[in-house]
Write an enzyme that holds these catalytic residues in place. Sequence first.
Site, PDB file in Angstrom:
ATOM      1  CD  GLU A 160      -2.684   1.298   2.546  1.00  5.89           C
ATOM      2  OE1 GLU A 160      -3.232   0.100   2.768  1.00  5.89           O
ATOM      3  OE2 GLU A 160      -2.936   2.304   3.172  1.00  5.89           O
ATOM      4  CD  GLU A 165      -2.923   7.474   5.246  1.00  8.79           C
ATOM      5  OE1 GLU A 165      -3.884   6.698   5.490  1.00  8.79           O
ATOM      6  OE2 GLU A 165      -1.799   7.381   5.605  1.00  8.79           O
TER       7      GLU A 165
END
Length: 566
Positions: A160, A165
């Site tokens: 990932e 974020e």
Amino acid sequence: MKKKISLQILFLFFFLVQFCYAQVDVVYNDLVWSDEFDTDGAVNTTNWFHQTQLPAGGSWFNGEVQHYTNQIANSFVETGLLHIVAIKEPYTDQGVTKEYTSARLNSKFAFKYGRVDVRAKLPLDSGTWPAIWMLGKNVNEDGAYFDAEFGTTDWPACGETDIMEHGIFPSQSINYVQGTLHTPSSFGNSINNGGIVANDLANTYHIYSVNWSPFQISFLLDGVVFYTYNPTVKNPNTWPFNKEQYLLLNIAMGGIAGTLDTNFTQTSMDIDYVRVYQNTLVDTERPNNFTATVGAVTSSSVELLLNATDNSGNIAYNVSYGTQSFSYAGTSGVQKSVIISELSPNTNYSFSIAVNDLTGNTALNNPIVLNATTTAVLGCNGTDTEASQGSFSTGYNYAFQTLGTDVKITFELLDTDRVGVVAYLWRQSPFAETPMTNVSGNIFTKTITGQILGSTISYAVKFAYAGGLSVTRYFTYVVGSSCSLGIENPSDFKSSYYPNPVENILYLQLANDQNQIILTDLLGQKQVEDIVKSNHTIDMSSFKSGIYFLKIKNSDGIQNIKIIKK
């Protein structure tokens, strides 16, 4: 005049782009996939898939509280922007009612290696978690776009890549964003991350980028690298990033993002464009002029000096020995120094080295095989009972080992009646006390860095335990020597040696009638070993220029001398 100004602007733009991306190892120039969001209405279904299926159990991961939907209210294009909208509203789907909705888009495009640029403006509302990220195309996740055909690998083995974020870092500034990688070796609260404080995330568009090559992954904000992941060992545990990945855009809500404000109604992440770049020029030219030689060798490392040329400008070196295999990025025509470390002393190793360009073209003379033998350990070790403070019932083991310009110092307390033992390294002059690292049992180590070969250091160790402490005597050690430890006060020796530096003959005048002498070079290899009388000469006229170490051992003790050969 207008044409001239336009050309100047174009040149300046090209220069700035090249300058910004010069920080990465491979520059990707060709746009291969994008969405500019220039058609108002629903999201382009040729490019994007709405992932709405709930995971088993009826809730999204990390305690999130939203439903992801394909409602146009949660994701739509307007005036050149994609809006991903999180809304407070009761919504029932798949037999489950939730109080919030949002959108989670999967790209229908997957790729391996390249650069992703996403220009976006972020929501800062408490409890929201906007993200721009990638997953391996092979992820086994029910409801994901590629799962039905390619979903063979569980997370995190699929890899990932979190390009951006926000909202899950409560100890950071409200304008902090982070890039993170999840792999089998580190996932969840992964240690493989880096962050940066941006300027006014809520009102300013920023370009969030990842530059992904076969060698490393770099995260950028507005074209500037703020974190690079490049593990020394690349295997399925640390580097599942050798397969295609696809893009995800979403806003998660609640859970680890925190509690949503009771007055929350809705918010959005606004995206100007998503662009993916690769290098598409068909390259059929092999790397040329491939050479590989052995450089510096120590007791625990071998240096490999590698070089090759390629029309693409980028080189990949693949080095293997035993069961180990490593890849390194190189630049065409520029010698690459590769240090293979953590080797065993006095051991022969065979290294197989191959080179290819990023297209996969290989050199005609692949592989080149090099053999190298590590040197004996440059260090001293032994057992002692003497204490400068307190006392020892059994004693202690000690070891000094030179590793390049570092010295690894290891002590083991042999007393078995001590409880709760900790150790501190004492430097004699100027005095300093430093905690040591426990290896196992009562073995402690500390590595001191940046030492000068031939210099003398002096250290002791304090063992502290329940009810008291004991301190070893001070040991002096000549950095880079493979001798026994020297006496604490070399002035006790009544010997002389001259000239130093020496060009031809080194004269020794020793107090004892019988002396053992050992002369070693900088790598610890013996050049002279003999039993000599008080007056002795060593002919060094044929020796190479450099630093040598002379150990003199007799009934007075041991003396270590650094000799410089002109």
